[in-house]
Write a protein that holds these residues in place. Structure first.
Motif, PDB file in Angstrom:
ATOM      1  N   GLU A 295       0.827  -1.213   0.000  1.00  8.21           N
ATOM      2  CA  GLU A 295       0.000   0.000   0.000  1.00  8.21           C
ATOM      3  C   GLU A 295       0.862   1.264   0.000  1.00  8.21           C
ATOM      4  OE1 GLU A 295      -2.176  -3.481   1.216  1.00  8.21           O
ATOM      5  OE2 GLU A 295      -0.339  -2.604   2.001  1.00  8.21           O
ATOM      6  N   THR A 296       1.955   1.257   0.742  1.00  9.23           N
ATOM      7  CA  THR A 296       2.850   2.414   0.763  1.00  9.23           C
ATOM      8  C   THR A 296       3.542   2.576  -0.583  1.00  9.23           C
ATOM      9  OG1 THR A 296       3.215   2.091   3.121  1.00  9.23           O
ATOM     10  CG2 THR A 296       4.795   3.488   1.959  1.00  9.23           C
ATOM     11  N   TRP A 297       4.004   1.465  -1.121  1.00  3.98           N
ATOM     12  CA  TRP A 297       4.673   1.507  -2.427  1.00  3.98           C
ATOM     13  C   TRP A 297       3.741   2.049  -3.509  1.00  3.98           C
ATOM     14  CZ3 TRP A 297       9.340   1.126  -4.583  1.00  3.98           C
ATOM     15  CH2 TRP A 297       9.433   0.856  -5.949  1.00  3.98           C
ATOM     16  N   ASP A 298       2.496   1.625  -3.483  1.00  8.98           N
ATOM     17  CA  ASP A 298       1.555   2.031  -4.525  1.00  8.98           C
ATOM     18  C   ASP A 298       1.248   3.520  -4.486  1.00  8.98           C
ATOM     19  OD1 ASP A 298       1.439  -0.561  -5.394  1.00  8.98           O
ATOM     20  OD2 ASP A 298      -0.482  -1.039  -4.428  1.00  8.98           O
ATOM     21  N   ARG A 299       1.526   4.174  -3.360  1.00 10.94           N
ATOM     22  CA  ARG A 299       1.291   5.618  -3.268  1.00 10.94           C
ATOM     23  C   ARG A 299       2.559   6.434  -3.543  1.00 10.94           C
ATOM     24  NH1 ARG A 299      -1.903   3.861   1.201  1.00 10.94           N
ATOM     25  NH2 ARG A 299      -0.242   4.385   2.669  1.00 10.94           N
ATOM     26  N   ALA A 300       3.664   5.743  -3.755  1.00 13.63           N
ATOM     27  CA  ALA A 300       4.913   6.448  -4.059  1.00 13.63           C
ATOM     28  C   ALA A 300       4.892   6.920  -5.508  1.00 13.63           C
ATOM     29  CB  ALA A 300       6.106   5.537  -3.817  1.00 13.63           C
ATOM     30  N   LEU A 302       6.189   7.741  -9.320  1.00 18.40           N
ATOM     31  CA  LEU A 302       6.969   6.946 -10.260  1.00 18.40           C
ATOM     32  C   LEU A 302       8.447   7.287 -10.139  1.00 18.40           C
ATOM     33  CD1 LEU A 302       7.231   4.990 -12.632  1.00 18.40           C
ATOM     34  CD2 LEU A 302       6.751   6.916 -14.172  1.00 18.40           C
ATOM     35  N   GLN A 303       8.768   8.546  -9.953  1.00 20.25           N
ATOM     36  CA  GLN A 303      10.172   8.940  -9.825  1.00 20.25           C
ATOM     37  C   GLN A 303      10.814   8.288  -8.604  1.00 20.25           C
ATOM     38  OE1 GLN A 303      12.039  11.225 -12.050  1.00 20.25           O
ATOM     39  NE2 GLN A 303      13.479   9.902 -10.967  1.00 20.25           N
ATOM     40  N   ASP A 304      10.095   8.275  -7.510  1.00 23.00           N
ATOM     41  CA  ASP A 304      10.633   7.662  -6.303  1.00 23.00           C
ATOM     42  C   ASP A 304      10.804   6.157  -6.492  1.00 23.00           C
ATOM     43  OD1 ASP A 304      11.283   7.959  -3.344  1.00 23.00           O
ATOM     44  OD2 ASP A 304       9.737   6.413  -3.272  1.00 23.00           O
ATOM     45  N   GLN A 305       9.859   5.520  -7.159  1.00 20.38           N
ATOM     46  CA  GLN A 305       9.969   4.089  -7.420  1.00 20.38           C
ATOM     47  C   GLN A 305      11.199   3.791  -8.280  1.00 20.38           C
ATOM     48  OE1 GLN A 305       6.310   2.581  -9.057  1.00 20.38           O
ATOM     49  NE2 GLN A 305       5.121   3.002  -7.204  1.00 20.38           N
ATOM     50  N   GLU A 306      11.381   4.553  -9.331  1.00 17.41           N
ATOM     51  CA  GLU A 306      12.533   4.311 -10.206  1.00 17.41           C
ATOM     52  C   GLU A 306      13.847   4.635  -9.502  1.00 17.41           C
ATOM     53  OE1 GLU A 306      10.597   4.777 -14.657  1.00 17.41           O
ATOM     54  OE2 GLU A 306      11.625   6.511 -13.789  1.00 17.41           O
ATOM     55  N   ASP A 307      13.859   5.672  -8.683  1.00 16.34           N
ATOM     56  CA  ASP A 307      15.073   5.984  -7.919  1.00 16.34           C
ATOM     57  C   ASP A 307      15.410   4.863  -6.933  1.00 16.34           C
ATOM     58  OD1 ASP A 307      15.383   8.393  -9.207  1.00 16.34           O
ATOM     59  OD2 ASP A 307      14.606   9.621  -7.562  1.00 16.34           O
ATOM     60  N   THR A 308      14.372   4.200  -6.418  1.00 20.59           N
ATOM     61  CA  THR A 308      14.600   3.117  -5.467  1.00 20.59           C
ATOM     62  C   THR A 308      15.366   1.974  -6.115  1.00 20.59           C
ATOM     63  OG1 THR A 308      12.629   3.679  -4.177  1.00 20.59           O
ATOM     64  CG2 THR A 308      13.467   1.426  -3.983  1.00 20.59           C
ATOM     65  N   PHE A 309      15.007   1.676  -7.369  1.00 20.46           N
ATOM     66  CA  PHE A 309      15.676   0.573  -8.069  1.00 20.46           C
ATOM     67  C   PHE A 309      16.884   1.034  -8.889  1.00 20.46           C
ATOM     68  CE2 PHE A 309      11.797  -1.709  -7.080  1.00 20.46           C
ATOM     69  CZ  PHE A 309      12.253  -3.000  -6.880  1.00 20.46           C
ATOM     70  N   GLY A 310      16.844   2.251  -9.412  1.00 21.34           N
ATOM     71  CA  GLY A 310      17.896   2.684 -10.329  1.00 21.34           C
ATOM     72  C   GLY A 310      17.638   2.232 -11.751  1.00 21.34           C
ATOM     73  N   ARG A 311      16.403   1.869 -12.041  1.00 18.16           N
ATOM     74  CA  ARG A 311      15.992   1.431 -13.375  1.00 18.16           C
ATOM     75  C   ARG A 311      14.674   2.091 -13.751  1.00 18.16           C
ATOM     76  NH1 ARG A 311      18.324  -2.967 -15.770  1.00 18.16           N
ATOM     77  NH2 ARG A 311      19.767  -4.221 -14.505  1.00 18.16           N
ATOM     78  N   THR A 312      14.414   2.172 -15.059  1.00 17.04           N
ATOM     79  CA  THR A 312      13.112   2.636 -15.513  1.00 17.04           C
ATOM     80  C   THR A 312      12.100   1.512 -15.334  1.00 17.04           C
ATOM     81  OG1 THR A 312      13.522   1.915 -17.790  1.00 17.04           O
ATOM     82  CG2 THR A 312      14.180   4.166 -17.193  1.00 17.04           C
ATOM     83  N   LYS A 313      10.860   1.885 -15.101  1.00 16.23           N
ATOM     84  CA  LYS A 313       9.840   0.877 -14.815  1.00 16.23           C
ATOM     85  C   LYS A 313       9.350   0.191 -16.081  1.00 16.23           C
ATOM     86  CE  LYS A 313       5.902   0.167 -11.735  1.00 16.23           C
ATOM     87  NZ  LYS A 313       4.973   0.806 -10.768  1.00 16.23           N
ATOM     88  N   ILE A 314       9.161   0.942 -17.154  1.00 20.27           N
ATOM     89  CA  ILE A 314       8.561   0.373 -18.353  1.00 20.27           C
ATOM     90  C   ILE A 314       9.506  -0.571 -19.075  1.00 20.27           C
ATOM     91  CG2 ILE A 314       9.204   2.372 -19.746  1.00 20.27           C
ATOM     92  CD1 ILE A 314       6.096   0.099 -20.165  1.00 20.27           C
TER      93      ILE A 314
END
Length: 430
Positions: A295-300, A302-314
């Motif tokens: 639930e927390t991740w889903d509210r983050a 897209l930039q924060d998600q990609e910064d977390t991994f260091g990769r683009t999501k698509i």
């Protein structure tokens, strides 16, 4: 942890299993739909059902994964779609009873992975007795089923007791894993004397395998905990589509390929001289249940998600690159990004072989999904692979904002059963 980074049945005395009166699963596939009653049909009726011109063609089947070999299947094997993992406690003090069970398990595993029933099958010749096979896989192919066994630290010594005369044979690499920063381990999801990893492309086939081994082991072992998994989150076949985890990111881009013999020898298989001789050709397995705060991740953002991994999501491309498999420029990623911290170039070439799966186990009673990654990693020496890598990730990884390690176990997986007549654990107990 690192979400980036034949068949011949054998009798108990080693001889080939005699053809039995019971029906193989493949036989059932051919005619079960024709309305023939098992145990009541005559030979002519079965022949008619299987040879009729209008009988439906059998569905194409993928080849079974060989059970016998130098290494256990289910490690470098191309990752299947489903998992049933079980950890067992040994409840007997009788070494002979444990050895007998391991021999029976091996015989059953050779049958099940070859698409055959256990023992006399699901339709016993004595109606007043329970059948040898539970029957829920009748009509199903082997679905690339693999069964992999491992032995935990407590099999060798528990509460200071040398339980089965094995204490001196415990490998130094089979360490008690340290408690890493952020761990919230649950005892009922951790540890175990023995583990069985069942992987298949059909969940019912995997569940059937664990169910029948647990049944055979009754009185010798109890299931301590188990985990169902779906949606493989890493791949040992780099030419196939890279899977995504429940966070929506492609995973396992830089995993060891099952065909890369040099990397497997360097990072996965225990070599002569590495320690206990009985482990030569085996590997060490770390299993971690990693809950994601979905639930927390889903509210983050897209930039924060990609910064977390260091990769683009698509695409899954590393920052500054265009394609998923482009060589990453680690300096272009945030210093605390998962990929940057876990990449071999940041860890002196350290690599592990991952076979993780996603899981969802309902809710936690507070309206949140109990979901995440069931992480499985194989390595030549856990002290030199998982432990230093996880120590680093636990202290610095931005991904820790969204995950919690709640289960943990460590097992020594012996070499493969090389030929009929040998059995799981023979190099240890023999």
């Amino acid at each position: 942890m690192d979400v980036e980074n034949e068949q011949q049945a054998v009798s108990a005395d080693g001889g080939a299993e005699k053809p039995r009166a019971g029906l193989s699963r493949r036989a059932v596939i051919g005619w079960a739909g024709a309305g023939v009653a098992i145990g009541a049909a005559g030979v002519g009726t079965v022949a008619a059902a299987t040879m009729a011109d209008d009988a439906p063609a059998a569905a194409p089947q993928t080849p079974d994964v060989p059970f016998y070999g130098e290494h256990q299947s289910g490690i470098s094997t191309p990752v299947q779609d489903r998992l049933h993992f079980a950890a067992f406690d040994v409840i007997t003090e009788d070494r002979d009873a444990l050895v007998k069970m391991l021999k029976e398990w091996t015989k059953a595993a050779a049958s099940i992975t070859g698409g055959r029933e256990v023992g006399g099958g699901a339709v016993g010749v004595v109606p007043q007795s329970p059948p040898d096979d539970t029957g829920e896989a009748l009509g199903l192919p082997a679905s690339r089923l693999t069964l992999t066994i491992g032995f935990g630290p407590t099999l060798f010594e528990k509460d200071g007791k040398d339980r089965f005369g094995l204490k001196a044979k415990r490998p130094e690499a089979l360490v008690d894993l340290p408690k890493f920063k952020g761990d919230r381990l649950e005892a009922n999801r951790s540890g175990g004397d023995i583990c069985i990893q069942a992987c298949a492309d059909d969940p019912q086939v995997a569940v059937h395998a664990i169910r029948n081994l647990a049944r055979i082991g009754m009185g010798v072992v109890n299931v301590r905990w188990s985990q169902l998994g779906f949606g493989k989150t890493s791949s040992t076949t780099p030419d196939s589509q890279t899977p995504r985890n429940l966070m929506g990111f492609k995973d396992g881009t830089h995993n060891i390929a099952g065909t890369d013999a040099d990397s497997l020898a360097r990072h996965v298989w225990v070599a002569p001289g590495d320690g206990q001789d009985w482990m030569t050709g085996g590997s060490y397995l770390v299993a971690r249940r990693i809950r994601m705060t979905i639930e927390t991740w889903d509210r983050a953002s897209l930039q924060d998600q990609e910064d977390t991994f260091g990769r683009t999501k698509i695409e899954g491309a590393p920052y500054g690159k265009q394609k998923e498999r482009d060589a990453p420029d680690l300096s272009a990623m945030p210093a605390d990004s998962h990929v940057r911290l876990a990449h071999p170039d940041s860890n002196n070439g350290l690599m592990i072989l991952r076979r993780g799966y996603s899981f969802t186990d309902g809710t936690d009673g507070l309206g949140r999904l109990d979901a995440g990654l069931f992480f499985l990693a194989y390595q030549r020496d856990t002290r030199k692979a998982f432990v230093p890598l996880q120590t680093k990730l636990a202290a610095n990884d931005k991904l820790n904002e969204y995950i919690t390690h709640v289960g943990s176990a460590h097992f020594a997986c012996p070499p493969g059963v090389r030929k009929p007549g040998e059995w799981w654990g023979q190099t240890l107990f023999g």
